[in-house]
Write a protein that holds these residues in place. Sequence first.
Motif, mmCIF file in Angstrom:
data_model
loop_
_atom_site.group_PDB
_atom_site.id
_atom_site.type_symbol
_atom_site.label_atom_id
_atom_site.label_comp_id
_atom_site.label_asym_id
_atom_site.label_seq_id
_atom_site.Cartn_x
_atom_site.Cartn_y
_atom_site.Cartn_z
ATOM 1 N N THR A 123 0.878 20.022 12.739
ATOM 2 C CA THR A 123 -0.401 19.316 12.833
ATOM 3 C C THR A 123 -0.912 18.904 11.461
ATOM 4 O OG1 THR A 123 -0.957 20.595 14.819
ATOM 5 C CG2 THR A 123 -2.759 19.468 13.693
ATOM 6 N N SER A 124 -0.947 19.831 10.511
ATOM 7 C CA SER A 124 -1.470 19.510 9.183
ATOM 8 C C SER A 124 -0.593 18.476 8.476
ATOM 9 C CB SER A 124 -1.572 20.783 8.338
ATOM 10 O OG SER A 124 -0.294 21.374 8.142
ATOM 11 N N VAL A 125 0.722 18.577 8.627
ATOM 12 C CA VAL A 125 1.615 17.603 7.990
ATOM 13 C C VAL A 125 1.431 16.227 8.609
ATOM 14 C CG1 VAL A 125 4.025 16.994 7.611
ATOM 15 C CG2 VAL A 125 3.291 19.352 7.304
ATOM 16 N N THR A 126 1.267 16.164 9.935
ATOM 17 C CA THR A 126 1.059 14.873 10.599
ATOM 18 C C THR A 126 -0.258 14.244 10.164
ATOM 19 O OG1 THR A 126 2.343 15.589 12.526
ATOM 20 C CG2 THR A 126 0.859 13.718 12.824
ATOM 21 N N TYR A 127 -1.328 15.053 10.090
ATOM 22 C CA TYR A 127 -2.618 14.531 9.631
ATOM 23 C C TYR A 127 -2.509 13.997 8.204
ATOM 24 C CZ TYR A 127 -5.042 16.594 13.646
ATOM 25 O OH TYR A 127 -5.470 16.895 14.914
ATOM 26 N N ALA A 128 -1.846 14.736 7.332
ATOM 27 C CA ALA A 128 -1.707 14.297 5.944
ATOM 28 C C ALA A 128 -0.899 13.004 5.869
ATOM 29 C CB ALA A 128 -1.037 15.393 5.110
ATOM 30 N N TYR A 129 0.118 12.892 6.670
ATOM 31 C CA TYR A 129 0.931 11.669 6.682
ATOM 32 C C TYR A 129 0.085 10.476 7.120
ATOM 33 C CZ TYR A 129 4.779 8.471 7.754
ATOM 34 O OH TYR A 129 5.619 7.385 7.783
ATOM 35 N N GLU A 130 -0.729 10.658 8.153
ATOM 36 C CA GLU A 130 -1.559 9.555 8.636
ATOM 37 C C GLU A 130 -2.612 9.158 7.600
ATOM 38 O OE1 GLU A 130 -3.101 11.093 12.248
ATOM 39 O OE2 GLU A 130 -1.241 10.808 13.393
ATOM 40 N N GLU A 131 -3.177 10.146 6.897
ATOM 41 C CA GLU A 131 -4.199 9.834 5.895
ATOM 42 C C GLU A 131 -3.595 9.211 4.637
ATOM 43 O OE1 GLU A 131 -7.245 9.897 6.473
ATOM 44 O OE2 GLU A 131 -7.286 11.094 8.326
ATOM 45 N N SER A 132 -2.287 9.362 4.437
ATOM 46 C CA SER A 132 -1.654 8.843 3.223
ATOM 47 C C SER A 132 -1.155 7.416 3.368
ATOM 48 C CB SER A 132 -0.473 9.739 2.835
ATOM 49 O OG SER A 132 0.590 9.601 3.768
ATOM 50 N N ILE A 133 -1.270 6.853 4.557
ATOM 51 C CA ILE A 133 -0.715 5.510 4.787
ATOM 52 C C ILE A 133 -1.372 4.474 3.881
ATOM 53 C CG2 ILE A 133 -0.473 3.684 6.509
ATOM 54 C CD1 ILE A 133 1.429 5.978 6.892
ATOM 55 N N LYS A 134 -2.631 4.683 3.517
ATOM 56 C CA LYS A 134 -3.340 3.698 2.690
ATOM 57 C C LYS A 134 -2.850 3.699 1.248
ATOM 58 C CE LYS A 134 -7.095 7.039 2.011
ATOM 59 N NZ LYS A 134 -8.531 7.308 2.222
ATOM 60 N N TYR A 135 -2.032 4.677 0.877
ATOM 61 C CA TYR A 135 -1.482 4.746 -0.473
ATOM 62 C C TYR A 135 0.011 4.442 -0.452
ATOM 63 C CZ TYR A 135 -5.777 7.321 -1.547
ATOM 64 O OH TYR A 135 -7.081 7.700 -1.689
ATOM 65 N N LYS A 136 0.511 4.005 -1.594
ATOM 66 C CA LYS A 136 1.955 3.864 -1.745
ATOM 67 C C LYS A 136 2.574 5.239 -1.955
ATOM 68 C CE LYS A 136 1.700 -0.786 -3.738
ATOM 69 N NZ LYS A 136 2.043 -1.656 -4.906
ATOM 70 N N VAL A 137 3.886 5.317 -1.739
ATOM 71 C CA VAL A 137 4.554 6.618 -1.793
ATOM 72 C C VAL A 137 4.415 7.243 -3.179
ATOM 73 C CG1 VAL A 137 6.766 7.815 -1.585
ATOM 74 C CG2 VAL A 137 6.175 5.994 0.023
ATOM 75 N N HIS A 138 4.632 6.461 -4.234
ATOM 76 C CA HIS A 138 4.581 7.025 -5.576
ATOM 77 C C HIS A 138 3.165 7.398 -5.988
ATOM 78 C CE1 HIS A 138 2.861 3.449 -7.611
ATOM 79 N NE2 HIS A 138 3.528 2.756 -6.686
ATOM 80 N N GLU A 139 2.150 6.784 -5.374
ATOM 81 C CA GLU A 139 0.770 7.124 -5.701
ATOM 82 C C GLU A 139 0.386 8.515 -5.204
ATOM 83 O OE1 GLU A 139 -1.200 2.612 -5.679
ATOM 84 O OE2 GLU A 139 -1.438 3.937 -3.936
ATOM 85 N N LEU A 140 1.135 9.047 -4.244
ATOM 86 C CA LEU A 140 0.830 10.373 -3.704
ATOM 87 C C LEU A 140 1.153 11.487 -4.685
ATOM 88 C CD1 LEU A 140 2.166 9.891 -0.062
ATOM 89 C CD2 LEU A 140 -0.216 9.936 -0.812
ATOM 90 N N LEU A 141 1.768 11.158 -5.812
ATOM 91 C CA LEU A 141 2.034 12.152 -6.844
ATOM 92 C C LEU A 141 0.867 12.327 -7.790
ATOM 93 C CD1 LEU A 141 5.729 11.218 -7.710
ATOM 94 C CD2 LEU A 141 4.927 13.083 -6.253
ATOM 95 N N GLN A 142 -0.141 11.452 -7.712
ATOM 96 C CA GLN A 142 -1.300 11.551 -8.582
ATOM 97 C C GLN A 142 -2.261 12.617 -8.049
ATOM 98 O OE1 GLN A 142 -3.071 7.670 -8.925
ATOM 99 N NE2 GLN A 142 -1.128 6.671 -9.466
ATOM 100 N N PRO A 143 -2.799 13.465 -8.912
ATOM 101 C CA PRO A 143 -3.688 14.547 -8.453
ATOM 102 C C PRO A 143 -4.893 14.043 -7.678
ATOM 103 C CG PRO A 143 -3.008 14.922 -10.730
ATOM 104 C CD PRO A 143 -2.535 13.548 -10.367
ATOM 105 N N GLU A 144 -5.484 12.908 -8.093
ATOM 106 C CA GLU A 144 -6.655 12.397 -7.390
ATOM 107 C C GLU A 144 -6.302 12.007 -5.953
ATOM 108 O OE1 GLU A 144 -6.975 11.361 -11.768
ATOM 109 O OE2 GLU A 144 -5.475 11.154 -10.195
#
Length: 300
Positions: free
Chosen positions: A264-285
């Motif tokens: 559940t938590s991984v699926t929620y995080a994946y859905e919330e990350s769609i607005k970012y590019k993959v490499h942007e998910l490495l930024q702390p903010e």
Amino acid sequence: MDFANEKTQSNVTVRLAVNRIDQNLPSNQDPQLILFTPGEEISTQPDFLRGHGTFVDEQEVLRASVAGRLERVNKLISIRPYKTRYQGEIGDVVIGRITEVQQKRWKVDTNAKLDSALLLSSVNLPGGELRRRSVEDEQAMRRYLQEGDLICAEVQSIFADGSLSLHTRVLKYGKLSQGIMLKVSPALIKRQKTHFHNLTNGACLILGNNGYVWIGANVADTDRSEGGFTQDLSRVNQENREVCARLRNCILGLAKSNILLSDTSVTYAYEESIKYKVHELLQPEVQLDVSLLTHQRLMI
């Protein structure tokens, strides 16, 4: 060579030490959650049972031997540390890497204090035959599993020295094919009825109780008639690669914010990350933003 006419584009993010992001999420801490430090007094009552992470001093006072949270089951008192090596329990699903091929057994790294053992008698032979292991089977062990192979197994028993005995007799266990393996704290893996998940985005997720997480490139049914030793080495397309990379970055972000990992938590995080590019998910903010949104959805 004239460098003046060359055009280069580079995106470099520079952060000062004062601007670093604190990724600890504000949480509504359970008032019943009690934290203890090493040596702190737990109880002076004589009718208790001493569990893991505790000791009794000369004055018959129960004290904590590690830093962690208090767990009480009837009269049994124990302290579960926040950061520790994996301590296996029978029935746990684990992911491990073969480190050595020995006589009638494989040694497996399972993030525990000692290497685990996968006995030749605890695996399914090709063809699913149920028979005694012969000398020919022992000579062919390296053909089934060799050093460096990743496997998924279940804890069958615990030896006297604390090392684990594994088995892969169930068809869902065996050698892992193409994908990504991550290492997180075992305390972040939420215990569930099943740790095998086929996500809606097309990837498969295995959350090992030992803190190893496996992200499979696809959910295609592999041929398990060979005892779980076959591997799908077909080419993985770009779309599946991006899905696995996005899942990897999401899990790392959740782990940094100490959010329990589940399907559940991984699926929620994946859905919330769609607005970012993959490499942007490495930024702390970005990681903090995705973790906060995931935390809010989990609290609903």
